[in-house]
Design a protein around this motif. Structure first.
Motif, PDB file in Angstrom:
ATOM      1  N   ARG A 181      12.056 -16.440 -25.011  1.00 47.48           N
ATOM      2  CA  ARG A 181      11.424 -15.569 -24.035  1.00 47.48           C
ATOM      3  C   ARG A 181      10.058 -15.098 -24.549  1.00 47.48           C
ATOM      4  N   LEU A 182       9.076 -15.123 -23.675  1.00 50.06           N
ATOM      5  CA  LEU A 182       7.731 -14.653 -24.017  1.00 50.06           C
ATOM      6  C   LEU A 182       7.271 -13.666 -22.954  1.00 50.06           C
ATOM      7  N   VAL A 183       6.887 -12.470 -23.388  1.00 45.79           N
ATOM      8  CA  VAL A 183       6.348 -11.456 -22.476  1.00 45.79           C
ATOM      9  C   VAL A 183       5.013 -10.984 -23.023  1.00 45.79           C
ATOM     10  N   THR A 184       4.011 -10.933 -22.176  1.00 50.37           N
ATOM     11  CA  THR A 184       2.670 -10.539 -22.597  1.00 50.37           C
ATOM     12  C   THR A 184       2.121  -9.458 -21.667  1.00 50.37           C
ATOM     13  N   VAL A 256       1.097  -7.971 -27.275  1.00 48.56           N
ATOM     14  CA  VAL A 256       0.256  -6.926 -26.697  1.00 48.56           C
ATOM     15  C   VAL A 256      -1.076  -6.985 -27.423  1.00 48.56           C
ATOM     16  N   LEU A 257      -2.139  -7.181 -26.673  1.00 45.77           N
ATOM     17  CA  LEU A 257      -3.452  -7.403 -27.268  1.00 45.77           C
ATOM     18  C   LEU A 257      -4.404  -6.289 -26.839  1.00 45.77           C
ATOM     19  N   LYS A 263     -11.373  -5.334 -23.557  1.00 47.51           N
ATOM     20  CA  LYS A 263     -12.639  -6.036 -23.331  1.00 47.51           C
ATOM     21  C   LYS A 263     -12.615  -6.914 -22.084  1.00 47.51           C
ATOM     22  N   ARG A 264     -11.468  -7.472 -21.737  1.00 42.17           N
ATOM     23  CA  ARG A 264     -11.339  -8.389 -20.603  1.00 42.17           C
ATOM     24  C   ARG A 264     -12.454  -9.440 -20.612  1.00 42.17           C
ATOM     25  N   PRO A 265     -12.472 -10.309 -21.619  1.00 41.90           N
ATOM     26  CA  PRO A 265     -13.555 -11.308 -21.691  1.00 41.90           C
ATOM     27  C   PRO A 265     -13.530 -12.244 -20.482  1.00 41.90           C
ATOM     28  N   THR A 272      -6.918 -12.440 -21.808  1.00 39.95           N
ATOM     29  CA  THR A 272      -5.539 -12.168 -22.197  1.00 39.95           C
ATOM     30  C   THR A 272      -4.581 -13.121 -21.486  1.00 39.95           C
ATOM     31  N   SER A 273      -4.821 -13.398 -20.197  1.00 40.60           N
ATOM     32  CA  SER A 273      -3.955 -14.333 -19.489  1.00 40.60           C
ATOM     33  C   SER A 273      -4.110 -15.754 -20.029  1.00 40.60           C
TER      34      SER A 273
END
Length: 369
Positions: A181-184, A256-257, A263-265, A272-273
């Motif tokens: 499982r991966l949650v971001t 969690v970054l 910054k939302r580059p 992040t996505s």
């Protein structure tokens, strides 16, 4: 699965993308090629093809075959996309990555809160919504008929699809399915903002509890140094970086970054996505090759032995890559191999060939700060 189980058959499918058992297949990166896309960047890294492109786009059949053979040698899969709906989730997707030796399922979906909620509340809501209904449809390649439609929950969508594919591709009603499982946290606000030299999370802190719950339902919380993955600091070493948090267990990973969220580059792969997408692809690639190695039986079928050795070679590259950098997600590959008990199996294959055990070029920090 003779349609793609032999090397020549799989290479042919990479060239012509003809259906497999009436399943529509495609390459696992966008066509036409988008050099900013996280999928293209990921497979470019895995296949070591700086000019990665569809084999069919080359000028001649011979060149297309040569390019497909290169992708085949680097274990690039084919992709099938079942249709999935889940009412309480945004943009749910299902992907089956087909290898000559088997397949791995990836299910992803977004949850959106309006207004925003604290991380701990989001974790609780995520847990509750996993029981929501999901409907899976496998359309036929003729574009007019349906292979199957099946109801499941969001939590079991990938497993249910794996059962359908097992029946369709291998004439086996059910194979053992192990999930990761991966949650971001893809979008959010850091409040209050992190100071320039923020400390790493402490044991039992809210961020520790939230990341543990997101990655696994297990009640036991391991020591932080055994769960958090150190990051590549771009200065020649691994380090603990509080604005780049990856929490990895044997059955789950949460990310969690704070720095990326704040910054939302603009660059897709650096968003992040985009980073979530690349990590998800890495986990599917690792899980496919790891399970192949685990299925290897010395003296068993020659093709399994052949594929297991190829998988061991590729995981060796990801265990200690050159160059090391964010494209390899720091230590995630090594942590995954360790937590799944695969390092010893790879070393056994290497030993049988007279090769030395896996030796990392760079070591993580010795102590958690």
């Amino acid at each position: 699965m003779k349609d793609v189980g032999l090397p020549g058959a799989f290479v042919s499918r990479l060239c012509d993308l003809q259906p497999v058992k009436d399943l529509i297949i495609e390459l696992p990166f966008p066509v036409p090629v988008d050099h900013r896309d996280p999928e293209w960047l990921f497979w470019k890294m895995i296949t070591e093809r700086n000019n990665l492109r569809p084999p069919a786009s080359l000028g001649s059949a011979g060149e297309a075959r040569q390019e497909a053979d290169r992708l085949f040698k680097h274990m690039m899969p084919l992709r099938h996309r079942p249709e999935v709906t889940a009412s309480s989730f945004d943009t749910p997707t299902l992907e089956a990555f087909l290898h000559p030796f088997g397949w791995v399922l990836l299910a992803t979906a977004d949850l959106v809160w309006n207004p925003a909620v604290p991380l701990r509340e989001a974790v609780q809501s995520l847990t509750e919504r996993q029981a929501d209904t999901a409907r899976i449809t496998l359309p036929s390649s003729d574009g007019h008929s349906i292979i199957t439609t099946q109801d499941a929950t969001v939590a079991t969508a990938a497993e249910a699809t794996a059962d359908v594919l097992s029946e369709r591709l291998a004439h086996d009603p059910s194979w053992l399915v192990e999930g990761h499982r991966l949650v971001t946290v893809i979008d959010g606000d850091v409040n209050p903002p992190l100071p320039p030299f923020a400390p790493m999370p402490r044991a039992g802190s809210p961020i520790h509890q939230a990341m543990h719950q997101m990655s696994s339902d297990a009640t036991y919380m391991p020591p932080l140094k055994d769960a958090f993955v150190a990051r590549w600091d771009n200065n020649g070493s691994f380090a603990w970086i509080p604005t780049d948090l990856v929490y990895m267990l044997g059955l789950g990973t949460s990310v969690v970054l704070p720095q990326a969220v704040a910054k939302r580059p603009d660059a897709r792969a650096d968003s992040t996505s985009g980073r979530h997408r690349q990590l998800a692809l890495l986990l599917t690639y690792l899980s496919a090759t790891v399970e192949l190695i685990k299925s290897r039986t010395p003296g068993g079928p020659d093709h399994f032995e052949f594929w297991a050795e190829k998988a061991a070679n590729h995981l060796t590259r990801l265990f200690s890559p050159t160059p090391v950098g964010r494209d390899y997600w720091g230590l995630e590959s090594r942590a995954y191999l360790k937590k799944t008990g695969t390092i010893a199996l790879i070393n056994a294959i290497r030993s049988s060939r007279g090769e030395s055990p896996l030796t990392p070029r760079y070591e993580p920090p010795n102590t958690y700060p």
